[in-house]
Design an enzyme around this catalytic site. Structure first.
Site, PDB file in Angstrom:
ATOM      1  N   ASP A   1      -0.311  -3.720   6.285  1.00  0.00           N
ATOM      2  CA  ASP A   1      -0.940  -3.199   7.504  1.00  0.00           C
ATOM      3  C   ASP A   1      -2.409  -3.588   7.596  1.00  0.00           C
ATOM      4  OD1 ASP A   1       1.468  -2.033   8.091  1.00  0.00           O
ATOM      5  OD2 ASP A   1       0.818   0.022   7.734  1.00  0.00           O
TER       6      ASP A   1
ATOM      7  N   HIS B   1       4.400  -4.597  10.758  1.00  0.00           N
ATOM      8  CA  HIS B   1       4.862  -3.965  12.007  1.00  0.00           C
ATOM      9  C   HIS B   1       4.953  -4.974  13.156  1.00  0.00           C
ATOM     10  CE1 HIS B   1       4.384   0.349  10.809  1.00  0.00           C
ATOM     11  NE2 HIS B   1       3.479  -0.167   9.977  1.00  0.00           N
TER      12      HIS B   1
ATOM     13  N   HIS C   1       1.415   3.928   1.881  1.00  0.00           N
ATOM     14  CA  HIS C   1       1.967   4.695   3.010  1.00  0.00           C
ATOM     15  C   HIS C   1       3.493   4.762   2.948  1.00  0.00           C
ATOM     16  CE1 HIS C   1      -1.885   4.159   5.622  1.00  0.00           C
ATOM     17  NE2 HIS C   1      -1.972   5.173   4.783  1.00  0.00           N
TER      18      HIS C   1
ATOM     19  N   HIS D   1      -7.522  -0.601   5.397  1.00  0.00           N
ATOM     20  CA  HIS D   1      -6.482   0.287   5.945  1.00  0.00           C
ATOM     21  C   HIS D   1      -6.238   1.414   4.952  1.00  0.00           C
ATOM     22  CE1 HIS D   1      -2.843   1.487   8.054  1.00  0.00           C
ATOM     23  NE2 HIS D   1      -2.128   1.329   6.956  1.00  0.00           N
TER      24      HIS D   1
ATOM     25  N   ASP E   1       5.830   4.706   5.107  1.00  0.00           N
ATOM     26  CA  ASP E   1       6.660   3.754   5.861  1.00  0.00           C
ATOM     27  C   ASP E   1       6.719   2.384   5.165  1.00  0.00           C
ATOM     28  OD1 ASP E   1       3.880   3.445   6.703  1.00  0.00           O
ATOM     29  OD2 ASP E   1       4.604   2.177   8.352  1.00  0.00           O
ATOM     30  N   HIS E   2       6.065   2.278   4.003  1.00  0.00           N
ATOM     31  CA  HIS E   2       6.121   1.041   3.207  1.00  0.00           C
ATOM     32  C   HIS E   2       6.716   1.237   1.808  1.00  0.00           C
ATOM     33  CE1 HIS E   2       3.579  -1.298   6.100  1.00  0.00           C
ATOM     34  NE2 HIS E   2       3.384  -0.058   6.489  1.00  0.00           N
TER      35      HIS E   2
ATOM     36  N   HIS F   1       0.852  -1.197   0.000  1.00  0.00           N
ATOM     37  CA  HIS F   1       0.000   0.000   0.000  1.00  0.00           C
ATOM     38  C   HIS F   1       0.884   1.242   0.000  1.00  0.00           C
ATOM     39  CE1 HIS F   1       0.767  -0.502   4.307  1.00  0.00           C
ATOM     40  NE2 HIS F   1       0.259   0.686   4.560  1.00  0.00           N
TER      41      HIS F   1
HETATM   42 FE    FE Z   1       2.671   0.878   8.220  1.00  0.00          FE
HETATM   43 ZN    ZN Z   2       0.022   1.688   6.532  1.00  0.00          ZN
END
Ligand code: FE
Ligand code: ZN
Length: 270
Positions: free
Chosen positions: A137, A175, A64, A120, A66-67, A62
């Site tokens: 996530d 995570h 985001h 998400h 942090d990915h 996805h």
């Molecule tokens: Fe994340």
């Molecule tokens: Zn995420």
């Protein structure tokens, strides 16, 4: 985690840590590597160099940061295909994937089926193949992602889709949230003996700073409250929280997802 394929090529699935609690999963055969959700390039490049691996693919679940935040810097070192969700905006994508698509990584005897798992984020996808599930996530060990772009109905259906995979499926999440998730799960389902056992085992791992992943679909069905919305105690707890009776599993899911948003986990377990 080692995976011996039928043609005797050994695949290794290794977590590379990023930020405070992200896992970037590296799939490698001691020569080639694919990375799932590289939010940060630096720790991935360190790992590839240390292990003498050539990057051959990036897979994103996805959009985001942090990915996907490490995609561009990895591409400067390794001009590889970038697989990701068809319906999200990720500037570096070369292969846009959706439900029913198949990813064959040329260098590995490994292919993934793609699932749409919105909730998400609206276009979130999962990769499933060779008994491995990379679910970003959406499904966490003993928990699930927050509903940033989707409805409870969508997220519930996405989680049910993943819960329908074989019991022995290895679940690789984005995570390390397991211990905090267990804390909440115990508040929802204090009578679940499997949760007590999971908590003890998880504490032991975290005291030694060992990842608690992968999980399995069997373990998630036994311990994850978001997959247990038809269980009596989960329904009871959700109704108590909301102060109303709940007519169906989606309503139960929506109630416990809201409850968890406000749930305060003791500091040392955040
Ligand atoms: Fe994340
Ligand atoms: Zn995420």
């Amino acid at each position: 985690w080692n995976l011996t394929q039928s043609n005797h090529i050994m695949l290794h699935i290794v977590p590379v840590r990023a930020f405070t609690d992200n896992y970037i999963w590296v799939i490698h055969d001691r020569c080639h590597a694919a990375v799932v959700d590289p939010g940060d390039a630096a720790p991935v490049l360190d790992f590839l160099q240390r292990e003498n691996l050539q990057l051959v693919a990036i897979l994103n679940t996805h959009h985001h940061n942090d990915h996907v935040g490490g995609n561009a810097a990895l591409l400067r070192e390794f001009p590889v295909p970038v697989y990701g969700p068809a319906h999200e905006s990720i500037p570096t994508l070369t292969h846009r994937l959706q439900e029913g698509d198949n990813v064959q990584l040329a260098e590995f005897p490994l292919s993934f089926n793609v699932f749409d798992i919105p909730g998400h984020t609206a276009g979130h996808i999962a990769y499933y193949g060779a008994n491995l599930l990379f679910c970003g996530d959406t499904l966490f060990a003993c928990g699930c992602g927050r509903l940033f772009e989707g409805t409870p109905q969508q997220m519930y259906a996405s989680l049910q889709k993943l819960a329908g995979l074989p019991d022995e499926t290895l679940v690789y999440c984005g995570h390390e949230y397991t211990l905090a998730n267990i804390h909440f799960a115990r508040a929802v389902e204090s009578g679940n003996q499997a949760l007590l056992e999971l908590e003890a085992a998880t504490r032991k791992l975290r005291e030694q700073d060992i990842p608690t992943l992968p999980s399995t679909i069997m373990r998630e069905k036994a311990t994850n409250p978001f997959l247990r919305c038809n269980q009596f105690e989960v329904i009871q707890s959700a109704s108590n929280y909301l102060g109303a009776s709940l007519p169906d599993p989606v309503s139960v899911f929506a109630a416990i997802r809201n409850w968890k948003n406000d749930f305060v986990v003791p500091q040392r377990e955040q």
